[in-house]
Design a protein around this motif. Structure first.
Motif, PDB file in Angstrom:
ATOM      1  N   UNK A  91       0.782  -0.853  -0.272  1.00 20.93           N
ATOM      2  CA  UNK A  91       0.400  -0.022  -0.499  1.00 20.93           C
ATOM      3  C   UNK A  91       0.961   1.042   0.133  1.00 20.93           C
ATOM      4  N   UNK A 102      -4.370  12.785   9.439  1.00 23.34           N
ATOM      5  CA  UNK A 102      -3.645  11.232   8.643  1.00 23.34           C
ATOM      6  C   UNK A 102      -3.512  10.672   7.226  1.00 23.34           C
ATOM      7  N   UNK A 103      -3.361   9.435   7.216  1.00 19.63           N
ATOM      8  CA  UNK A 103      -3.046   8.666   5.991  1.00 19.63           C
ATOM      9  C   UNK A 103      -4.395   8.237   4.810  1.00 19.63           C
ATOM     10  N   UNK A 105      -4.374   6.474   1.824  1.00 15.07           N
ATOM     11  CA  UNK A 105      -4.150   4.903   1.437  1.00 15.07           C
ATOM     12  C   UNK A 105      -4.674   4.951  -0.218  1.00 15.07           C
ATOM     13  N   UNK A 106      -4.032   3.965  -1.423  1.00 13.83           N
ATOM     14  CA  UNK A 106      -4.165   3.746  -2.222  1.00 13.83           C
ATOM     15  C   UNK A 106      -5.350   1.707  -2.267  1.00 13.83           C
ATOM     16  N   UNK A 107      -5.134   1.163  -3.396  1.00 15.10           N
ATOM     17  CA  UNK A 107      -5.981   0.210  -3.489  1.00 15.10           C
ATOM     18  C   UNK A 107      -5.461  -0.379  -3.089  1.00 15.10           C
TER      19      UNK A 107
ATOM     20  N   UNK B  34      -6.428   6.486  14.891  1.00 16.89           N
ATOM     21  CA  UNK B  34      -7.419   6.217  13.984  1.00 16.89           C
ATOM     22  C   UNK B  34      -7.992   4.489  14.069  1.00 16.89           C
ATOM     23  N   UNK B  36      -9.451   2.391  10.510  1.00 17.59           N
ATOM     24  CA  UNK B  36      -9.782   2.435   9.314  1.00 17.59           C
ATOM     25  C   UNK B  36     -10.312   0.941   8.821  1.00 17.59           C
ATOM     26  N   UNK B  38     -11.057  -1.659   6.170  1.00 16.58           N
ATOM     27  CA  UNK B  38     -10.709  -2.446   4.530  1.00 16.58           C
ATOM     28  C   UNK B  38     -11.397  -3.496   3.557  1.00 16.58           C
ATOM     29  N   UNK B  44      -7.218   0.851   2.139  1.00 14.11           N
ATOM     30  CA  UNK B  44      -7.198   1.468   3.735  1.00 14.11           C
ATOM     31  C   UNK B  44      -8.046   2.856   3.844  1.00 14.11           C
ATOM     32  N   UNK B  46      -9.913   5.738   5.728  1.00 11.21           N
ATOM     33  CA  UNK B  46     -10.205   5.970   7.322  1.00 11.21           C
ATOM     34  C   UNK B  46     -11.712   6.485   7.495  1.00 11.21           C
ATOM     35  N   UNK B  49     -10.664   9.524  13.542  1.00  8.52           N
ATOM     36  CA  UNK B  49      -9.361   9.912  14.358  1.00  8.52           C
ATOM     37  C   UNK B  49      -9.611  10.720  15.369  1.00  8.52           C
ATOM     38  N   UNK B  90      -9.375  -2.150  10.726  1.00  8.40           N
ATOM     39  CA  UNK B  90      -7.827  -1.597  12.296  1.00  8.40           C
ATOM     40  C   UNK B  90      -8.116  -0.576  13.203  1.00  8.40           C
TER      41      UNK B  90
END
Lengths: 114, 112
Positions: A91, A102-103, A105-107, B34, B36, B38, B44, B46, B49, B90
């Motif tokens: 990822x 916050x991060x 994410x890609x798939x 956080x 997340x 999936x 992932x 969000x 937070x 997660x």
């Protein structure tokens, strides 16, 4: 909403071959990351990248791994000589700032090493 | 060392039932926390937070989480689960330079 894009979605390679996983982070983000998830296991941090250099890396990120931001939009992860145990979902993520942002994410890219 | 524990590997609930997913963390300072989600074959996303302030935080899709410092917990809740909530969840703590440390995840199944 802008998103992180990763290509390819699935990569199959033979052991010992080099692979490059590609990512296009969100355009105004400054921090970039790679994480991986081995099947059935937790998501693990590999490396963070800021201002054209690695800011932190995990013990997983050994000399076989490298990251690069070759132009203003792409962020790549290279595995120089793949091993069977490199098979995982990789990822890419990006964030605007440091710890308080916050991060995104890609798939993911599913890498299968045979 | 920082760590995150999600005690429940797999949870099954009926659609419409309430949900609570547990998360405990270990972190020396005030944590950034956080959740997340999936979905199969997806990245992932969000959910919510916590950085500071109100210890009850609201997220997307009707989820909320409560930070309890005394219990080192950040449990995720939803009052009424929908079938589309079936996914893996997660919990994560930020450990510097936004390096996320993830728990092992909780897989949620929803019965109709």
């Amino acid at each position: 909403e802008p998103e992180v894009t990763q290509t390819p979605s699935h990569q199959v390679t033979q052991m010992g071959q080099e692979v490059i996983l590609r990512c296009v982070p969100i355009s105004n983000h400054l921090y970039f990351y790679w994480y991986r998830q081995i099947l059935g296991q937790k998501v693990e941090f590999l490396v963070s990248f800021y201002n054209n250099e690695i800011s932190e890396k995990s013990e997983i990120f050994d000399d076989q791994f490298s990251v690069e931001r070759p132009d203003g939009s792409n962020f790549t992860l290279k595995i120089r000589s793949t091993k069977l145990e490199d098979s995982a979902m990789y990822f890419c993520a990006s964030s605007e700032g440091g710890a308080s942002t916050p991060l995104h994410f890609g798939n993911g890219t599913r890498l299968t090493v045979t | 060392a920082q760590s995150v524990t999600q005690p429940d590997i797999h949870i099954t609930v009926s659609e419409g039932a309430s949900l609570e997913l547990r998360c405990n963390y270990s972190y020396g300072a005030t944590p950034y926390l956080f959740w997340y989600v999936q979905s199969p074959g997806q990245g992932l996303q969000l959910l919510l937070k916590y950085f500071s302030g109100d210890t009850l935080v609201q997220g997307i899709k009707g989820f909320e989480a409560e930070f309890k410092r005394s219990q080192s917990s950040f449990n995720l809740r939803k009052p009424s689960v929908h079938w589309s909530d079936a996914a893996e969840y997660f919990c994560a703590v930020s450990g510097g330079y936004n390096k996320l440390i993830f728990g092992a995840g909780t897989r949620l199944a929803v019965h109709p």
